[in-house]
Write a protein that holds these residues in place. Structure first.
Motif, mmCIF file in Angstrom:
data_model
loop_
_atom_site.group_PDB
_atom_site.id
_atom_site.type_symbol
_atom_site.label_atom_id
_atom_site.label_comp_id
_atom_site.label_asym_id
_atom_site.label_seq_id
_atom_site.Cartn_x
_atom_site.Cartn_y
_atom_site.Cartn_z
ATOM 1 N N SER A 116 0.829 -1.211 0.000
ATOM 2 C CA SER A 116 0.000 0.000 0.000
ATOM 3 C C SER A 116 0.860 1.256 0.000
ATOM 4 O O SER A 116 0.540 2.249 -0.663
ATOM 5 C CB SER A 116 -0.921 0.008 1.231
ATOM 6 N N LEU A 117 1.957 1.214 0.725
ATOM 7 C CA LEU A 117 2.860 2.364 0.790
ATOM 8 C C LEU A 117 3.478 2.645 -0.579
ATOM 9 O O LEU A 117 3.555 3.799 -1.018
ATOM 10 C CB LEU A 117 3.955 2.099 1.823
ATOM 11 N N ILE A 118 3.886 1.598 -1.280
ATOM 12 C CA ILE A 118 4.479 1.770 -2.614
ATOM 13 C C ILE A 118 3.451 2.349 -3.579
ATOM 14 O O ILE A 118 3.758 3.257 -4.360
ATOM 15 C CB ILE A 118 5.033 0.422 -3.129
ATOM 16 N N TYR A 119 2.215 1.854 -3.517
ATOM 17 C CA TYR A 119 1.186 2.385 -4.410
ATOM 18 C C TYR A 119 0.823 3.831 -4.067
ATOM 19 O O TYR A 119 0.340 4.573 -4.928
ATOM 20 C CB TYR A 119 -0.054 1.491 -4.385
ATOM 21 N N SER A 120 1.069 4.254 -2.852
ATOM 22 C CA SER A 120 0.883 5.658 -2.506
ATOM 23 C C SER A 120 1.840 6.541 -3.305
ATOM 24 O O SER A 120 1.463 7.604 -3.805
ATOM 25 C CB SER A 120 1.101 5.874 -1.004
ATOM 26 N N TYR A 121 3.075 6.098 -3.419
ATOM 27 C CA TYR A 121 4.038 6.838 -4.242
ATOM 28 C C TYR A 121 3.664 6.771 -5.722
ATOM 29 O O TYR A 121 3.901 7.717 -6.475
ATOM 30 C CB TYR A 121 5.451 6.290 -4.023
ATOM 31 N N PHE A 122 3.092 5.655 -6.140
ATOM 32 C CA PHE A 122 2.607 5.498 -7.510
ATOM 33 C C PHE A 122 1.658 6.639 -7.881
ATOM 34 O O PHE A 122 1.789 7.268 -8.934
ATOM 35 C CB PHE A 122 1.834 4.185 -7.645
ATOM 36 N N VAL A 123 0.670 6.869 -7.024
ATOM 37 C CA VAL A 123 -0.338 7.886 -7.293
ATOM 38 C C VAL A 123 0.315 9.249 -7.482
ATOM 39 O O VAL A 123 0.000 9.990 -8.425
ATOM 40 C CB VAL A 123 -1.363 7.935 -6.142
ATOM 41 N N LEU A 124 1.240 9.585 -6.609
ATOM 42 C CA LEU A 124 1.920 10.887 -6.673
ATOM 43 C C LEU A 124 2.683 11.051 -7.978
ATOM 44 O O LEU A 124 2.556 12.072 -8.675
ATOM 45 C CB LEU A 124 2.857 11.039 -5.479
ATOM 46 N N PHE A 125 3.456 10.032 -8.361
ATOM 47 C CA PHE A 125 4.278 10.157 -9.569
ATOM 48 C C PHE A 125 3.456 10.060 -10.847
ATOM 49 O O PHE A 125 3.833 10.640 -11.869
ATOM 50 C CB PHE A 125 5.407 9.115 -9.545
ATOM 51 N N ALA A 157 3.818 0.528 12.592
ATOM 52 C CA ALA A 157 3.439 1.406 11.476
ATOM 53 C C ALA A 157 2.904 0.628 10.279
ATOM 54 O O ALA A 157 1.812 0.917 9.770
ATOM 55 C CB ALA A 157 4.633 2.271 11.063
ATOM 56 N N LYS A 158 3.660 -0.366 9.804
ATOM 57 C CA LYS A 158 3.247 -1.089 8.593
ATOM 58 C C LYS A 158 1.959 -1.874 8.828
ATOM 59 O O LYS A 158 1.116 -1.990 7.935
ATOM 60 C CB LYS A 158 4.373 -2.032 8.139
ATOM 61 N N THR A 159 1.779 -2.389 10.032
ATOM 62 C CA THR A 159 0.548 -3.118 10.350
ATOM 63 C C THR A 159 -0.655 -2.177 10.343
ATOM 64 O O THR A 159 -1.718 -2.504 9.795
ATOM 65 C CB THR A 159 0.670 -3.797 11.720
ATOM 66 N N GLU A 160 -0.495 -0.992 10.941
ATOM 67 C CA GLU A 160 -1.576 -0.005 10.946
ATOM 68 C C GLU A 160 -1.911 0.436 9.521
ATOM 69 O O GLU A 160 -3.080 0.606 9.174
ATOM 70 C CB GLU A 160 -1.169 1.207 11.789
ATOM 71 N N ILE A 161 -0.881 0.628 8.698
ATOM 72 C CA ILE A 161 -1.095 1.007 7.294
ATOM 73 C C ILE A 161 -1.864 -0.096 6.570
ATOM 74 O O ILE A 161 -2.774 0.170 5.782
ATOM 75 C CB ILE A 161 0.242 1.276 6.584
ATOM 76 N N GLY A 162 -1.499 -1.348 6.840
ATOM 77 C CA GLY A 162 -2.170 -2.472 6.186
ATOM 78 C C GLY A 162 -3.644 -2.535 6.536
ATOM 79 O O GLY A 162 -4.505 -2.687 5.654
ATOM 80 N N MET A 163 -3.979 -2.406 7.818
ATOM 81 C CA MET A 163 -5.384 -2.428 8.235
ATOM 82 C C MET A 163 -6.151 -1.253 7.637
ATOM 83 O O MET A 163 -7.263 -1.409 7.125
ATOM 84 C CB MET A 163 -5.478 -2.392 9.771
ATOM 85 N N TYR A 164 -5.564 -0.077 7.736
ATOM 86 C CA TYR A 164 -6.202 1.136 7.219
ATOM 87 C C TYR A 164 -6.454 1.030 5.720
ATOM 88 O O TYR A 164 -7.554 1.339 5.227
ATOM 89 C CB TYR A 164 -5.301 2.332 7.534
ATOM 90 N N SER A 165 -5.450 0.578 4.976
ATOM 91 C CA SER A 165 -5.561 0.503 3.516
ATOM 92 C C SER A 165 -6.613 -0.504 3.088
ATOM 93 O O SER A 165 -7.360 -0.269 2.129
ATOM 94 C CB SER A 165 -4.206 0.139 2.898
ATOM 95 N N ALA A 166 -6.690 -1.634 3.782
ATOM 96 C CA ALA A 166 -7.670 -2.657 3.416
ATOM 97 C C ALA A 166 -9.093 -2.157 3.652
ATOM 98 O O ALA A 166 -9.965 -2.283 2.781
ATOM 99 C CB ALA A 166 -7.412 -3.930 4.217
ATOM 100 N N CYS A 167 -9.362 -1.564 4.815
ATOM 101 C CA CYS A 167 -10.710 -1.070 5.100
ATOM 102 C C CYS A 167 -11.030 0.179 4.297
ATOM 103 O O CYS A 167 -12.199 0.428 3.969
ATOM 104 C CB CYS A 167 -10.854 -0.803 6.599
#
Length: 487
Positions: free
Chosen positions: A48-57, A261-271
């Protein structure tokens, strides 16, 4: 009514081009959140973090040229000149980015703390995606939504098929085939996800290549400067939007303790993906309405049509908000593979409402696009991005991803209100605020009651949905009869 029917028809087809691929993408969420595929919630957080950078670029590489293309394609008599100039511009900038990014991929990896092997794949995908921006815009500008839809759906079907093959089947098949054994690598799941994306993007560009053989390669410097002046505020707005949409993951990574951090990002991104039902509608609507805004700007009484369009948007958006909230716990079982992600479900109504506000903002933005005041779009979007950043920085340490969801809602709601304020001044449109407010407030109120007060009680939830639909029918039945008579 005939112009509105035309818009709804195109929006429906663009909706298929958006909704069906995204529905297939939901299957990817189900796949990637399955505990047998990615080993932990934190791994999904990495993706999810990598795809966040995807959107920006992706926004940076498009630099507003798509919107500028629409504006000048409808404005200029020599359309071939517009096509040639915009195509050459994007080809040159994309190739330049590709060369520089490859040369400095290790440095980029160090700065954003992502493995260089992922960065290499991302660079290739970004190049391929940038090269189809103008071909897709040309299809939309020439009212070819069916071809547009077919290619978009094929792209995601290839991506989904390769994800299934590489993540689920390759390991077992590799034991029976020496060829497949040479492809399979253990603990390579994240790489496989981006390889599937890369192949899908390559096939899409291959299909669109005939466009580049048909166009006239004429670069008009004067036109390009005009397009860039128009596009630059759109670029700023796009970067700001990408901050609103995805930068919260990056800030969660930076502001939360490293061990969670990565676990919280994973839960947040999925929901967060459950909120994408509204995003699907907003995106499809935007694809259909943006060319409509420009092509009908010089027709008789366009403002009346723009006002009715917003009413219909709010109706459909309000139904989606309430419908998804009522059935959120059913959807989570279908779309999210592991119960470990469900802890973040409380953000779903917030994200749905945030995206509804964003959709209203897109409708309201007609005033600065039609009057060529795109700099206001940049100002408003930058303000929204500032709200996002400040609230995330303040709230994440206090309430983690709930703060990110609230920041998104605050940003889009403030952008919506600011755009309405300036629109009244520069291009007043007779919106029916009383009716729009009734739909919005009732939908929000019923959603809050059913989710936070009677969650899981489907008698209450479905009753609320029926009440809302009954009100819509009563208020809109005359227009519905007119539409049915003309069909």
């Amino acid at each position: 009514m005939s112009t509105l029917k035309s818009l709804f028809k195109q929006t429906f087809i663009y909706g298929l081009a958006t909704v069906l691929p995204r529905m297939l993408s939901f299957l990817l969420v189900r796949l990637h959140t399955d505990e047998s595929v990615l080993k932990s919630v934190a791994d999904y957080g990495d993706v999810s973090l990598i795809y966040s950078y995807f959107v920006l670029f992706n926004v940076i590489l498009a630099y507003g040229m798509e919107t500028a293309f629409f504006r000048f394609f409808h404005k200029e008599d020599n359309k071939a000149k517009v096509v040639g100039t915009s195509s050459i511009s994007l080809i040159v900038s994309s190739v330049l980015f590709f060369v520089l990014a490859l040369a400095f991929q290790n440095q980029i990896a160090n700065v954003i703390d992502i493995k260089a092997e992922y960065i290499n794949l991302v660079i290739w995908i970004l190049l391929l995606d940038a090269l189809v921006i103008i071909p897709f815009a040309w299809l939309r500008a020439n009212a070819k939504p069916i071809k547009y839809a077919f290619i978009k759906i094929l792209n995601v079907a290839i991506n989904l098929g390769l994800n299934l093959f590489l993540l689920l089947w390759l390991k077992d098949l590799a034991t029976e085939s020496s060829l497949l054994a040479s492809i399979y690598r253990p603990n390579f799941e994240i790489n496989y996800i981006f390889i599937a994306n890369l192949v899908a993007s390559a096939v899409t560009l291959l299909i669109m290549l005939p466009f580049y053989f048909k166009i006239t390669y004429t670069f008009n410097t004067g036109l390009w400067k005009q397009m860039m002046r128009y596009a630059f505020p759109v670029l700023i707005a796009g970067v700001a939007f990408s901050i609103n949409e995805t930068f919260d993951r990056i800030l969660l990574d930076k502001l939360l303790p490293e061990n969670i951090a990565k676990t919280e990002i994973g839960m947040y991104s999925a929901c967060y993906k459950l909120g994408m039902f509204m995003t699907l509608f907003v995106t499809a609507y935007k694809l259909g309405v943006e060319p409509f805004f420009f092509s009908h700007a010089n027709t008789e009484n366009p403002k009346k049509n723009y006002a009715r369009i917003l009413e219909y948007f709010v109706i459909f958006g309000s139904v989606i908000l309430l419908g998804v909230v009522v059935f959120a716990d059913v959807l989570k079982v279908i779309l999210i593979g592991d119960e470990a992600y469900w802890q973040a479900m409380l953000i779903v109504p917030i994200i749905l409402l945030a995206n509804l506000c964003l959709g209203i903002y897109h409708n309201l933005s007609v005033w600065y696009k039609i009057t060529d005041r795109t700099k206001f779009g940049a100002y408003i979007s930058v303000f929204g991005a500032a709200v996002t950043l400040l609230l995330n920085i303040w709230l994440i340490p206090k309430v983690s991803y709930v703060g990110s969801a609230l920041a998104t809602l605050a940003a889009y709601a403030s952008m919506m209100m600011i755009s309405y304020y300036f629109g009244k001044k520069y291009y007043p449109i007779p919106y029916n605020l009383k009716k729009i407010s009734v739909y919005l407030l009732l939908s929000i109120g019923l959603s809050a009651i059913t989710f936070y007060g009677f969650r899981g009680n489907y008698v209450v939830g479905i009753s609320a949905l029926i009440v809302f639909l009954g009100l819509v029918f009563q208020l809109e039945k005359n227009d519905l009869k007119k539409l049915l008579k003309q069909s």
